[in-house]
Design an enzyme around this catalytic site. Sequence first.
Site, PDB file in Angstrom:
ATOM      1  N   GLU A 196       1.975   0.228  -6.414  1.00 32.31           N
ATOM      2  CA  GLU A 196       1.142  -0.653  -5.581  1.00 32.31           C
ATOM      3  C   GLU A 196      -0.285  -0.712  -6.113  1.00 32.31           C
ATOM      4  O   GLU A 196      -1.235  -0.287  -5.441  1.00 32.31           O
ATOM      5  CB  GLU A 196       1.155  -0.185  -4.129  1.00 32.31           C
ATOM      6  CG  GLU A 196       2.510  -0.368  -3.476  1.00 32.31           C
ATOM      7  CD  GLU A 196       2.523  -0.120  -1.974  1.00 32.31           C
ATOM      8  OE1 GLU A 196       1.598   0.543  -1.462  1.00 32.31           O
ATOM      9  OE2 GLU A 196       3.458  -0.586  -1.305  1.00 32.31           O
ATOM     10  N   GLU A 398      10.627  -1.108  -3.250  1.00 32.08           N
ATOM     11  CA  GLU A 398      10.561  -0.507  -1.914  1.00 32.08           C
ATOM     12  C   GLU A 398      10.847  -1.546  -0.838  1.00 32.08           C
ATOM     13  O   GLU A 398      10.361  -2.676  -0.913  1.00 32.08           O
ATOM     14  CB  GLU A 398       9.156   0.069  -1.615  1.00 32.08           C
ATOM     15  CG  GLU A 398       8.791   1.290  -2.389  1.00 32.08           C
ATOM     16  CD  GLU A 398       7.401   1.826  -2.057  1.00 32.08           C
ATOM     17  OE1 GLU A 398       6.898   1.579  -0.942  1.00 32.08           O
ATOM     18  OE2 GLU A 398       6.824   2.489  -2.925  1.00 32.08           O
TER      19      GLU A 398
HETATM   20  P1  P53 Z   1       3.997   4.799   4.802  1.00 38.11           P
HETATM   21  C1  P53 Z   1       0.466   0.025   2.712  1.00 38.11           C
HETATM   22  C2  P53 Z   1       1.287  -0.995   3.189  1.00 38.11           C
HETATM   23  C3  P53 Z   1       2.612  -1.014   2.839  1.00 38.11           C
HETATM   24  C4  P53 Z   1       3.125  -0.006   2.045  1.00 38.11           C
HETATM   25  O1  P53 Z   1       4.265   3.619   3.764  1.00 38.11           O
HETATM   26  C5  P53 Z   1       2.302   1.001   1.563  1.00 38.11           C
HETATM   27  C6  P53 Z   1       0.968   1.020   1.880  1.00 38.11           C
HETATM   28  C7  P53 Z   1       0.056   2.077   1.374  1.00 38.11           C
HETATM   29  O2  P53 Z   1       0.134   3.266   2.072  1.00 38.11           O
HETATM   30  O3  P53 Z   1       2.713   1.999   0.735  1.00 38.11           O
HETATM   31  C8  P53 Z   1       4.009   2.112   0.235  1.00 38.11           C
HETATM   32  O4  P53 Z   1       4.507   6.041   4.159  1.00 38.11           O
HETATM   33  C9  P53 Z   1       3.949   3.250  -0.761  1.00 38.11           C
HETATM   34  C10 P53 Z   1       4.785   4.434  -0.389  1.00 38.11           C
HETATM   35  C11 P53 Z   1       4.790   4.577   1.110  1.00 38.11           C
HETATM   36  C12 P53 Z   1       5.490   3.385   1.717  1.00 38.11           C
HETATM   37  O5  P53 Z   1       4.879   2.190   1.302  1.00 38.11           O
HETATM   38  O6  P53 Z   1       2.542   4.816   5.005  1.00 38.11           O
HETATM   39  O7  P53 Z   1       4.226   2.843  -2.077  1.00 38.11           O
HETATM   40  O8  P53 Z   1       4.274   5.557  -1.063  1.00 38.11           O
HETATM   41  O9  P53 Z   1       5.351   5.760   1.579  1.00 38.11           O
HETATM   42  C13 P53 Z   1       5.529   3.405   3.235  1.00 38.11           C
HETATM   43  O10 P53 Z   1       4.794   4.457   6.009  1.00 38.11           O
END
Ligand code: P53
Length: 499
Positions: A196, A398
Amino acid sequence: MTNTFPENFLWGGATAANQIEGAWDEGGRGPATSDFARLITKEIRDAEGAFDTHVPHNAASREMVADMKAHPENWELPKRRGIDFYHTYQEDIRLFAEMGFKVFRMSISWSRIFPKGDDPQPNEEGLLFYDAVFDELHKYGIEPMVTLSHFDTPLHLAETYNGFASRHTVQAFVRYAETVMKRYKGKVKYWLTFNEINNVLSNPFTSSGVILGGAPEPLSCNPYLGNWQLKFQTVHNQFVASALAVKKLHEIDPEAKMGNMLCRLENYAESCKPEDQLQVMFEDHFNWFFTDVQANGEYPYYMKRFFDENNIHIEMEPDDLKILKDGAVDFITISYYMTYIMRYKGSPVPQPTGRLVSDIKNPYLPKSEWGWTIDPIGFRVTLNRIYDRYHKPIFISENGLGAVDHFDENGHIQDDYRIDYMRAHVEQLREAIADGVDVFGYAWWGPIDLISSGTSEMTKRYGMIYVDQDDYGRGSKKRSRKKSFYYYKKLIASNGADL
Ligand code: P53
């Protein structure tokens, strides 16, 4: 409709070293910025006035880091413990294999290989750990996809050089990348540079090792707070680092492929007012910008006005533009979680909201317990738009749902909400592929419960595999299968036909 998933479609899951490994001070590993990301529970969010449920993990002011070092007992720092994957990888990979994974996205912890980020020699114990993990994956025919940097810059580079704000860190990164790409040649075919990469703007500390001056940024996800000059310079340096890694990979292993990784923010206008469309266009530019540079190898036209009118001046070295041109990625990856609503901000010069969770609600969409909209059709839209723009193969690095799980009276987790989310998104993925979009794989975020990136909570669970551990590290860490485990297994076995 008929099943459109190509044969050999890469089904699997995605993780990051700092959210699973733990063992933060074992095996010769040096400290990383992620070791200084504090737990932010709902109580803390309420008390500190976070504007929504997603907050950045930018713990850092120098004072906070110093205090975390001097008095670790006063801080809850869950990424240090992860889910103990460092010790449990064999058991965990066996469970992924049982689900039928074809791909496992993971990251290498840079400070396990170079404890300070720029040491003269790599740490053999760290290198051996990933050898073991890759071998274990191949044992079951699972292809690793490896992110070089996923929100865990070595702390030494952050403290001494301000991370990627400095070209020193670019050089250190390229050396690290070269070291692991050579070492794992033949074992790893798919690589990603920065997770990201657009998070440089909102989480400069963990993602890029940048400690902004003064007080830590407030609990708000507005990436445009703070020093834009510094942030966009950091972005540029990371573009160069990424392009150099692409070039090196192609030299080291012509068979291997390098991808980017963008947190895709798909935006809708709040109304049919032309001004709202204009805001969507601005916001889109601020998101496409990162992939435009990484996929097309050049700065897009629309940033010039923004830079000029905001007095942002990117310092470049003489070869930088050529490096970017020669270092375009081979494939595109995105994380997709939700869509956002945009309202005109009253300025002819882009004034991006840039928030990771929009504060304007979409009345047509349900939300997760953390306020993230659930929008499967937006997924199809976004995939079409990406393919339209870049014409390169796409991998979903993801997609997933964070939720609170409860055991029923028989001791099972019936996570139908997670199954529904997955079914709906895979359905739209199938539609996108039928539309003609070239997608070669799908990785569910957090197939095993892990530490949340944004808040370091354990309560926010994504997994099909439950991990018995709470926000404070209490619990047996025992793994168990949720209902979604069996759903995903069936889905993979039928190559997406059995939804
Ligand atoms: P968590 C922001 C918005 C969407 C996804 O996020 C994001 C972020 C930044 O935090 O991050 C990604 O754990 C990231 C993963 C993360 C996952 O989304 O905050 O690449 O490391 O765990 C989910 O719920």
